[in-house]
Write a protein that holds these residues in place. Structure first.
Motif, PDB file in Angstrom:
ATOM      1  N   THR A   1      22.631   7.281 101.586  1.00  0.00           N
ATOM      2  CA  THR A   1      21.959   7.350 100.287  1.00  0.00           C
ATOM      3  C   THR A   1      21.268   6.004 100.141  1.00  0.00           C
ATOM      4  OG1 THR A   1      23.727   8.749  99.439  1.00  0.00           O
ATOM      5  CG2 THR A   1      22.276   7.755  97.812  1.00  0.00           C
ATOM      6  N   ASP A   2      19.965   5.977 100.475  1.00  0.00           N
ATOM      7  CA  ASP A   2      19.322   4.699 100.788  1.00  0.00           C
ATOM      8  C   ASP A   2      18.357   4.136  99.754  1.00  0.00           C
ATOM      9  OD1 ASP A   2      17.321   6.546 101.035  1.00  0.00           O
ATOM     10  OD2 ASP A   2      16.705   5.943 103.043  1.00  0.00           O
ATOM     11  N   ASP A   3      18.161   4.794  98.617  1.00  0.00           N
ATOM     12  CA  ASP A   3      17.168   4.281  97.677  1.00  0.00           C
ATOM     13  C   ASP A   3      17.638   3.003  96.981  1.00  0.00           C
ATOM     14  OD1 ASP A   3      15.349   6.315  98.262  1.00  0.00           O
ATOM     15  OD2 ASP A   3      16.140   7.623  96.697  1.00  0.00           O
ATOM     16  N   ILE A   4      18.817   3.053  96.370  1.00  0.00           N
ATOM     17  CA  ILE A   4      19.331   1.899  95.635  1.00  0.00           C
ATOM     18  C   ILE A   4      20.850   1.815  95.842  1.00  0.00           C
ATOM     19  CG2 ILE A   4      19.596   0.797  93.361  1.00  0.00           C
ATOM     20  CD1 ILE A   4      17.252   2.633  92.425  1.00  0.00           C
ATOM     21  N   ARG A   5      21.359   0.607  96.078  1.00  0.00           N
ATOM     22  CA  ARG A   5      22.808   0.372  96.102  1.00  0.00           C
ATOM     23  C   ARG A   5      23.107  -0.680  95.049  1.00  0.00           C
ATOM     24  NH1 ARG A   5      24.217  -1.180 101.474  1.00  0.00           N
ATOM     25  NH2 ARG A   5      23.381  -3.194 100.916  1.00  0.00           N
ATOM     26  N   ILE A   6      23.976  -0.333  94.111  1.00  0.00           N
ATOM     27  CA  ILE A   6      24.386  -1.258  93.055  1.00  0.00           C
ATOM     28  C   ILE A   6      25.819  -1.683  93.347  1.00  0.00           C
ATOM     29  CG2 ILE A   6      24.733  -1.566  90.576  1.00  0.00           C
ATOM     30  CD1 ILE A   6      22.764   0.803  90.175  1.00  0.00           C
ATOM     31  N   SER A   7      26.025  -2.971  93.545  1.00  0.00           N
ATOM     32  CA  SER A   7      27.363  -3.500  93.831  1.00  0.00           C
ATOM     33  C   SER A   7      27.934  -4.142  92.570  1.00  0.00           C
ATOM     34  CB  SER A   7      27.292  -4.544  94.952  1.00  0.00           C
ATOM     35  OG  SER A   7      26.756  -3.965  96.127  1.00  0.00           O
ATOM     36  N   HIS A   8      29.233  -3.914  92.355  1.00  0.00           N
ATOM     37  CA  HIS A   8      29.914  -4.420  91.171  1.00  0.00           C
ATOM     38  C   HIS A   8      30.935  -5.484  91.552  1.00  0.00           C
ATOM     39  CE1 HIS A   8      28.345  -1.281  88.446  1.00  0.00           C
ATOM     40  NE2 HIS A   8      28.276  -0.583  89.564  1.00  0.00           N
ATOM     41  N   GLN A   9      31.274  -6.299  90.588  1.00  0.00           N
ATOM     42  CA  GLN A   9      32.206  -7.404  90.790  1.00  0.00           C
ATOM     43  C   GLN A   9      33.553  -6.945  91.347  1.00  0.00           C
ATOM     44  OE1 GLN A   9      33.318  -9.618  87.195  1.00  0.00           O
ATOM     45  NE2 GLN A   9      32.604 -11.445  88.274  1.00  0.00           N
TER      46      GLN A   9
ATOM     47  N   ASP B   1      15.862  22.531  95.264  1.00  0.00           N
ATOM     48  CA  ASP B   1      14.810  22.502  96.269  1.00  0.00           C
ATOM     49  C   ASP B   1      15.260  21.715  97.502  1.00  0.00           C
ATOM     50  OD1 ASP B   1      14.863  19.983  95.169  1.00  0.00           O
ATOM     51  OD2 ASP B   1      12.829  20.023  94.412  1.00  0.00           O
ATOM     52  N   LYS B   2      14.435  21.677  98.525  1.00  0.00           N
ATOM     53  CA  LYS B   2      14.791  21.026  99.783  1.00  0.00           C
ATOM     54  C   LYS B   2      15.109  19.535  99.616  1.00  0.00           C
ATOM     55  CE  LYS B   2      13.345  20.377 104.600  1.00  0.00           C
ATOM     56  NZ  LYS B   2      14.449  19.494 104.818  1.00  0.00           N
ATOM     57  N   PRO B   3      14.300  18.756  98.876  1.00  0.00           N
ATOM     58  CA  PRO B   3      14.657  17.341  98.726  1.00  0.00           C
ATOM     59  C   PRO B   3      16.044  17.116  98.115  1.00  0.00           C
ATOM     60  CG  PRO B   3      12.376  17.678  98.093  1.00  0.00           C
ATOM     61  CD  PRO B   3      12.982  19.049  98.291  1.00  0.00           C
ATOM     62  N   THR B   4      16.407  17.927  97.125  1.00  0.00           N
ATOM     63  CA  THR B   4      17.741  17.788  96.518  1.00  0.00           C
ATOM     64  C   THR B   4      18.824  18.227  97.492  1.00  0.00           C
ATOM     65  OG1 THR B   4      16.785  18.144  94.324  1.00  0.00           O
ATOM     66  CG2 THR B   4      19.170  18.389  94.529  1.00  0.00           C
ATOM     67  N   LYS B   5      18.589  19.312  98.212  1.00  0.00           N
ATOM     68  CA  LYS B   5      19.554  19.763  99.218  1.00  0.00           C
ATOM     69  C   LYS B   5      19.720  18.726 100.317  1.00  0.00           C
ATOM     70  CE  LYS B   5      18.834  24.629  98.232  1.00  0.00           C
ATOM     71  NZ  LYS B   5      18.310  25.914  98.687  1.00  0.00           N
ATOM     72  N   ASP B   6      18.636  18.059 100.708  1.00  0.00           N
ATOM     73  CA  ASP B   6      18.722  16.989 101.709  1.00  0.00           C
ATOM     74  C   ASP B   6      19.546  15.819 101.182  1.00  0.00           C
ATOM     75  OD1 ASP B   6      17.165  18.506 103.419  1.00  0.00           O
ATOM     76  OD2 ASP B   6      15.323  17.332 103.085  1.00  0.00           O
ATOM     77  N   THR B   7      19.399  15.520  99.900  1.00  0.00           N
ATOM     78  CA  THR B   7      20.196  14.454  99.283  1.00  0.00           C
ATOM     79  C   THR B   7      21.677  14.791  99.340  1.00  0.00           C
ATOM     80  OG1 THR B   7      18.417  13.750  97.808  1.00  0.00           O
ATOM     81  CG2 THR B   7      20.668  13.242  97.109  1.00  0.00           C
TER      82      THR B   7
ATOM     83  N   GLY C   1      23.011  14.359 102.741  1.00  0.00           N
ATOM     84  CA  GLY C   1      23.216  12.931 103.005  1.00  0.00           C
ATOM     85  C   GLY C   1      24.514  12.420 102.418  1.00  0.00           C
ATOM     86  N   TRP C   2      24.858  12.933 101.236  1.00  0.00           N
ATOM     87  CA  TRP C   2      26.139  12.551 100.637  1.00  0.00           C
ATOM     88  C   TRP C   2      27.288  12.983 101.531  1.00  0.00           C
ATOM     89  CZ3 TRP C   2      25.142  14.582  94.994  1.00  0.00           C
ATOM     90  CH2 TRP C   2      24.247  13.714  94.344  1.00  0.00           C
ATOM     91  N   GLY C   3      27.180  14.171 102.102  1.00  0.00           N
ATOM     92  CA  GLY C   3      28.218  14.647 103.012  1.00  0.00           C
ATOM     93  C   GLY C   3      28.366  13.717 104.207  1.00  0.00           C
ATOM     94  N   ALA C   4      27.246  13.260 104.729  1.00  0.00           N
ATOM     95  CA  ALA C   4      27.269  12.335 105.871  1.00  0.00           C
ATOM     96  C   ALA C   4      27.867  10.986 105.492  1.00  0.00           C
ATOM     97  CB  ALA C   4      25.851  12.147 106.406  1.00  0.00           C
TER      98      ALA C   4
END
Length: 83
Positions: free
Chosen positions: A26-34, A50-56, A59-62
């Motif tokens: 999941t490569d768009d944004i990573r937010i790290s917390h304290q 749709d396909k983009p959401t299914k691809d997302t 990716g979560w499964g991976a």
């Protein structure tokens, strides 16, 4: 945003870092917390059945095996649809 608690997100720990276009599944944004929690954000202009959401979701499964306690997978969309 460093040191700021983010609104109603399910983490009470302040943000320490925000990374964009990461090497994560999941490569768009990573937010790290304290407290070590990480939010992996997939940003979409539009999300539906749709396909983009299914691809997302695929990716979560991976990425699931790499998640640690407190981590979250997030879909952020400007518009959501039922199709």
């Amino acid at each position: 945003m460093a040191g700021v608690q983010v609104g109603s997100l399910p983490c009470s720990s302040p943000v320490t870092r925000i990374d964009f276009e990461t090497a994560d599944a999941t490569d768009d944004i990573r937010i790290s917390h304290q407290d070590g929690a990480r939010f992996f954000v997939s940003a979409k202009r539009r999300a539906g059945l749709d396909k983009p959401t299914k691809d997302t979701v695929a990716g979560w499964g991976a990425q699931a095996s790499t998640l640690e306690a407190g981590d979250r997978l997030v879909l952020a969309a400007a518009e959501t649809t039922g199709t």
